[in-house]
Design a protein around this motif. Structure first.
Motif: not given
Length: 406
Positions: A334-343, A359-362
């Motif tokens: 929980e919360g990892d998706f948004d945290h990953a995007l920010e990172t 590519r992963d960020l895209g």
């Protein structure tokens, strides 16, 4: 007939033989090789020569002149007059480890280079392994294991009679196995306790070697403390338990105890942190690949602790931030998706963010319903890797996303 108390006393007394038999091989001299070709020492030595030849052709050795040149120079700086006797191999292996064979072969894992923050930390581990070599620890341990085999046979014979007598049984009818099992445990316990002693000696003397070479002695306890933190953060609770549990068969001192001993030793030594610019430059081209191997182990807690520590230490920020984002995306708590995007977005501020990370960020932006940001990240990916194997697929993504953003 043995009483039970007598049996226990006999067991303990005989087991001491494993640790008391003479195994001291003395200190090595420059250019030393075994002269008696039929000796146990020569047998072990030449088996290591064969292992070294196999390692050279294994495909696991990192053959990069800049990296190997840097590591060779550091080893020679610490080894001094023994430099010509040592051959160093950096191998692709994610484990935190290095080893030194009695024939002069030193192996340094990529996992150690990934974890070391400085030349000082790497130098301490090199010094530790050189002590094993200079003090002939491998040969002594080999002799200790041989003595353990002999002692186990003697103690086992006595115990097979003693256990039978103490329990009213007949020797050789169901009891000899029990006696032999106990004897083997006690004999090898003595041998491996001997090894713990040598590990402590290698820590202490390795710290002295590194300090004499101008390296910071405080790096010794630090690198072990960092490893302890990593183990304690592991998703596999058994890893930390195995690392810190004492016991008869431990071949290394309990980590916390070895940290304390190193801190006490380092406090009496002089030294300042080395300039690690050359170290960071040597490992820079490989950090991303080494992180890939670490992440593939899927121990997210341990890996995130390692990455967070390296980010805080500075250097290779784009690579480590991108790796952190990738781990978060894989874990998907929980919360990892948004945290990953920010990172990922934080990593993009650094020139050393790996191309694949764009590519992963895209992909994350695409999943988040942000077509313009996704198209921009995919475009950067293709600019960085124009001949990417998935270039056609990514181009279609970009066309679709640009249409969605209009």
């Amino acid at each position: 007939m043995f009483a039970r108390s007598e049996l226990l006393m006999l067991t303990a007394s005989l087991a001491v033989l494993a640790g008391c038999a003479t195994t001291d091989q003395g200190t090595r001299t420059v250019g030393e090789r075994p002269q008696e070709l039929n000796s146990t020492e020569a047998s072990l030595w030449y088996r290591m020569d064969e292992a070294e030849e196999n390692l050279r052709s294994s495909g696991r050795v990192i053959d990069d002149p800049a990296l190997t040149g840097y590591v060779d120079a550091l080893v020679c700086r610490i080894a001094g007059e023994f430099c010509p006797d040592v051959r160093v191999y950096v191998v692709n292996n994610p484990g935190f480890n290095a080893m030194m064979a009695p024939n002069g072969m030193m192996v340094i894992n990529s996992g150690l280079l990934l974890r070391a923050e400085s030349e000082d930390e790497l130098g301490f581990v090199i010094g530790h392994e050189l002590v094993h070599y200079l003090e002939n620890h491998a040969l002594e341990q080999h002799a200790a294991a041989r003595n353990a085999n002999i002692t186990a046979a003697v103690v086992g014979s006595v115990l097979s009679i003693g256990v039978a007598a103490a329990t009213g049984g007949v020797p050789g009818q169901g009891y000899s196995g029990s006696g032999a099992s106990i004897a083997t445990a006690l004999a090898y316990g003595g041998a491996y306790a001997y090894s713990r002693e040598r590990e402590s000696e290698a820590d202490r003397m390795g710290l002295q070697l590194a300090s004499a070479a101008g390296l910071d002695p405080k790096a010794g306890p630090k690198i072990w403390n960092d490893l302890l933190n990593e183990l304690e953060a592991s998703d596999d609770n058994r890893r930390a338990a195995r690392a810190n549990r004492g016991g008869m068969f431990r071949t290394h001192p309990v980590i916390q105890a070895r940290i304390e001993a190193l801190e006490e030793e380092a406090a009496s030594m002089q030294g300042e942190p080395a300039d690690s610019i050359a170290f960071r430059a040597a490992v820079a081209p490989f950090i991303n690949d080494w992180l890939d191997a670490e992440i593939a182990l899927r121990d997210y807690g341990s890996t995130l602790q390692l990455i967070e520590r390296r980010i805080a230490a500075g250097g290779h920020e784009g690579v480590f931030l991108a790796a952190k984002a990738r781990v978060l995306g894989m874990r998907d708590d929980e919360g990892d998706f948004d945290h990953a995007l920010e990172t990922y977005e934080a990593a993009a501020a650094y020139a050393d963010m790996p191309a694949q990370a764009y590519r992963d960020l895209g992909e994350l932006n695409r999943r988040a319903g942000r077509p313009a940001e996704a198209a921009e990240a995919f475009t950067t990916y293709l600019q960085r890797v124009p001949d990417a194997r998935d270039a056609l697929l990514v181009e279609r993504y970009i066309q679709t996303l640009m249409g969605e953003s209009e």
